[in-house]
Enzyme design. Sequence first.
Site, short mmCIF file in Angstrom:
data_model
loop_
_atom_site.label_atom_id
_atom_site.label_comp_id
_atom_site.label_asym_id
_atom_site.label_seq_id
_atom_site.Cartn_x
_atom_site.Cartn_y
_atom_site.Cartn_z
N TYR A 41 0.83 -1.19 0.00
CA TYR A 41 0.00 0.00 0.00
C TYR A 41 0.87 1.25 0.00
O TYR A 41 1.99 1.24 0.48
CB TYR A 41 -1.03 -0.01 1.13
N ASP A 51 -2.78 -1.83 -3.05
CA ASP A 51 -2.42 -2.73 -4.14
C ASP A 51 -2.24 -4.11 -3.52
O ASP A 51 -1.13 -4.59 -3.35
CB ASP A 51 -1.13 -2.24 -4.82
N ARG A 52 -3.36 -4.72 -3.16
CA ARG A 52 -3.30 -5.96 -2.39
C ARG A 52 -4.15 -7.09 -2.98
O ARG A 52 -4.29 -8.14 -2.38
CB ARG A 52 -3.72 -5.68 -0.94
N GLU A 91 -11.56 14.33 16.42
CA GLU A 91 -12.03 15.59 15.86
C GLU A 91 -10.97 16.06 14.87
O GLU A 91 -9.87 16.46 15.29
CB GLU A 91 -12.23 16.63 16.96
N ASP A 99 -4.82 1.59 15.54
CA ASP A 99 -4.20 0.32 15.96
C ASP A 99 -3.43 0.50 17.26
O ASP A 99 -3.40 -0.40 18.11
CB ASP A 99 -3.27 -0.21 14.87
#
Length: 342
Positions: free
Chosen positions: A89, A105-106, A245, A283
């Site tokens: 990616y 691009d996977r 925000e 994450d």
Amino acid sequence: MKFLTFGEIMLRLKGLGMERLLTNHYLEATFGGGEANVAVSLANYGQDVAYLTVLPDNHPITEACVRELRGFGVDTSRIVSGPGRFGVYYVEGGANQLPSKVVYDRAYSAIALAKPGDIDWDKAFAGVDWFHITGITPAISASAKDLSLESVKEAKKRGITVSCDLNYRKNLWKYGVKAAEVMRELAEYVDVAIANEEDVQKSLEITTDVVVESGELDRAKYKALGDKVLAAYPNMKMIAITLRESHSADWNGWAACLNDRENFYESKRYEIRDIVDRVGGGDSFAGGLLYGLNAYESRQQALEFAVAASCLKHSIPGDFNRMSIGDVEKLMGGDGTGRVQR
């Protein structure tokens, strides 16, 4: 506590600094992917964590990727080999009113081609107490969706705690089903859900009149949103909802809340300016929450750790959050001045 995270890791290619893609002939090459990012965070906090994925065999990029994960202390022994390519990616950094941009691009990657039966779950789950997945993996392909559903069912058979970051990605759901058709089934097996308000709406089709642009965490509305999710999924123990925000690409407000059916917790709010890289921010929240829920007696502290960890990630280039427990706890304690430490 033994953690296992499962999903796709990709080669990440980014323009230098804030340059647009292919402005010159150079791209920064690193690795990233939601579940791998969580594994790295947990490893940095000293946790016993393994990462599971499917990667092409005898491939130089696979070898480099595995070395990178091992360097952080992530257990890579459960990674499975399969046909297909290594996903890529591209990232274009944003600033001011220009948003960051991600290009995937996977297609036909090894995990996109993987299907139920390709993973030995007895081996994958050996000794595992906590399993983490996201809504990204089932969005990759129809077979990856089937594999994702198989994974959570196999985890629950073994009495393993399951956490899921709903992570709605509109650019991935391209194989003929809506996200909600899949994620509502997967959520039946989830103990700890992590989401933002868009994830809840698009992945579970549960809505409330939360207005993120208001700039404030409306306690009643966010509690109502969490209550709706927990009512829909009686086996779910808790849901954490993040609040971002976005004033501009490099100025965000950041906070979160946690609803565990008995109590509703709100975190401190951080004002994050001069963002270096926000990819992987969610994450890092998930990794911090998983650590916090197992390290602290107080769920308020667990939430504060997760939000502080994610706040700090916005200052780190790349997908991985390279923070220690001490770094995060210092910010939790109120030291956010950024002064030089001597």
